[in-house]
Design a protein around this motif. Sequence first.
Motif, mmCIF file in Angstrom:
data_model
loop_
_atom_site.group_PDB
_atom_site.id
_atom_site.type_symbol
_atom_site.label_atom_id
_atom_site.label_comp_id
_atom_site.label_asym_id
_atom_site.label_seq_id
_atom_site.Cartn_x
_atom_site.Cartn_y
_atom_site.Cartn_z
ATOM 1 N N LEU A 70 0.825 -1.213 0.000
ATOM 2 C CA LEU A 70 0.000 0.000 0.000
ATOM 3 C C LEU A 70 0.863 1.268 0.000
ATOM 4 O O LEU A 70 0.380 2.350 0.303
ATOM 5 C CB LEU A 70 -0.938 -0.003 1.211
ATOM 6 C CG LEU A 70 -1.909 -1.191 1.306
ATOM 7 C CD1 LEU A 70 -2.715 -1.126 2.591
ATOM 8 C CD2 LEU A 70 -2.847 -1.239 0.115
ATOM 9 N N GLY A 71 2.134 1.102 -0.293
ATOM 10 C CA GLY A 71 3.010 2.274 -0.341
ATOM 11 C C GLY A 71 3.890 2.351 0.892
ATOM 12 O O GLY A 71 3.623 1.677 1.885
ATOM 13 N N PRO A 72 4.944 3.173 0.804
ATOM 14 C CA PRO A 72 5.895 3.243 1.923
ATOM 15 C C PRO A 72 5.249 3.819 3.186
ATOM 16 O O PRO A 72 4.335 4.651 3.089
ATOM 17 C CB PRO A 72 6.998 4.162 1.408
ATOM 18 C CG PRO A 72 6.518 4.750 0.140
ATOM 19 C CD PRO A 72 5.265 4.066 -0.291
ATOM 20 N N GLU A 73 5.724 3.378 4.321
ATOM 21 C CA GLU A 73 5.201 3.863 5.603
ATOM 22 C C GLU A 73 6.366 4.165 6.522
ATOM 23 O O GLU A 73 7.363 3.446 6.513
ATOM 24 C CB GLU A 73 4.327 2.786 6.257
ATOM 25 C CG GLU A 73 3.077 2.457 5.469
ATOM 26 C CD GLU A 73 2.192 1.434 6.166
ATOM 27 O OE1 GLU A 73 2.731 0.440 6.688
ATOM 28 O OE2 GLU A 73 0.974 1.626 6.188
ATOM 29 N N GLU A 74 6.251 5.206 7.316
ATOM 30 C CA GLU A 74 7.313 5.563 8.268
ATOM 31 C C GLU A 74 7.467 4.499 9.342
ATOM 32 O O GLU A 74 8.555 4.155 9.763
ATOM 33 C CB GLU A 74 6.967 6.895 8.951
ATOM 34 C CG GLU A 74 7.162 8.116 8.081
ATOM 35 C CD GLU A 74 8.625 8.446 7.869
ATOM 36 O OE1 GLU A 74 9.421 8.194 8.776
ATOM 37 O OE2 GLU A 74 8.956 8.956 6.778
#
Length: 563
Positions: A342-346
């Motif tokens: 679902l995309g990069p996450e911190e």
Amino acid sequence: MTDRLVLYGIGVSAGTAHGPVAVVTPAVGIDEHEPASVDPEADGQRVREALAAVSEGLTARAAHANSETSRAVLVATATLAKDRGLIKGVDRELKKGAGVTKAIHDAVEVYAAKLRKLGGYMADRVTDLYDIRDRATARVRGLPEPGVPDFDEPSILVAQDLAPAETATLDPQRVLGVVTEAGGATSHTAILAAQLGIPAAVQVKGIAAAVVDAPTLALDGGVGEVIVAPSEADVTELNERSRRRAAALAGSSGEGATRDGYKVKLLANIGTAEDAAKAAAFDLEGSGLFRTEFLFLDRDAAPSIEEQTETYTQVLRSFGTRRVVARTLDAGADKPLSFANLGPEENPALGRRGLRLSQQREDLLDGQLTALANARAAVEGSNLWVMAPMVATVDEARWFAERARAHGLPQVGVMVETPAAALRSTQVLSVVDFASIGTNDLSQYTMAADRLQGELAGLLSPWQPAVLSMIRETCRGGEATGKPIGVCGEAGGDPLMALVLVGLGVASLSMAPTKVNAVRAALRMHDRDTCRQMANYAVDAWSAEEARAAALKLADPVLRDLL
Ligand code: PEP
Ligand code: MG
């Protein structure tokens, strides 16, 4: 030669071992003294040969892998080692004047950046790429490849840390034990060692330096004790411990119950159909955690409904009429899925993982629920329960329950892995049929301590009174609603902790199958009131150490032989 030395770490897989040491070779890195390339063609050829040898070696290991998952990882890495783009990159760096090992490292870095940019499955290959880099670097430097060495005599492996893929390929006939300098008690490496029944200790500080000159080790994987260059007396004492343990385990069979007959279901944690077949052969009452995501990892597309149905059917067949609790996809954080990125996450552990991912990708969840329902219909008399991971709100629990019930699944539950679910368990349980506490994540989120960070082991201990309070709150919800609460995190496999959990009100414990005998024997030694008393003292303690010590004080002295 090293003198006798005793080191302590965290015991993660009970059992004793004594034997020669096999040191898992660490990666060597760039040769700081290498000259710049003056003959890029010849140097390129050296690297080609090294990469070809790496690929061959990995292919040979894949042929002997003891699970489908590890075979797939090894084959994928072997293929990547032959990638033309990688070799061309090395040639480019050599022409720029880099030395051989620097050229490998720089080319790999350029390639890795490209893979990361592509994301998903390709980004997941970066770890494999680094593995290839380290192997090829060692070869051109004339040093042994990093990883588990070949050894003739059954041995105790000593490593800085072991990757889950390395652990999965270990042969319990040849690996007497595992000792690592780093790693955590709930890391997948520790979980896999217990699954394989190999005695293991992690966080044994100083072990790598201590074994440099030591031919033998003695290990007690229950208490996490490691004796370097043990004396004859040590070995005798260890054998005596092993004998006492066998005596304490003697006659441990049948249903789980306290001395006064309070029933506690003893169940197995499994990840694959192979695990199910192995676990079902143990004297236990089913599976309390089937980690279905293992079927989804290391793939570039979700398995089809047919393939899932086939796997789930095999699992249900293995257990017959015994209970199987399937957890729906728990992807994200340390178990990323390339095709559901679902995309990069911190902060991936706090991100769209577990049920949150399923809510974004309803197709994946619906496919799974369809396949689970198909499998249930295919195996007459099967007893399938389903539960969702990483639930934090009543709405999420309801959303999942409605979906699972719409697929005709009769027993629907949630995992309690967040403080939110623990504190609101009465409300959460009112919309489902059961709950299972995932103590690994519940510890991580209660203590705000990353479970992958071995250094935080003290904070991550399920003996932390704050974690025990969370478990107590969850059990209170169980009492208020009359719904059963289980535990399927690693804490359930610790015989002393199991008593405390039962005292808190837990009705089932799920663990590595190899741990069931000891937990069953511990339960048989104690009545429910003692368990309750242990629980009260442990929750009221001021520290994890005090909580454990308080429980141990009330335990039958023979229990110590099981730890
Ligand atoms: C847990 O969190 O305790 C659990 C059982 O799930 P996993 O270890 O797979 O995250
Ligand atoms: Mg979990």
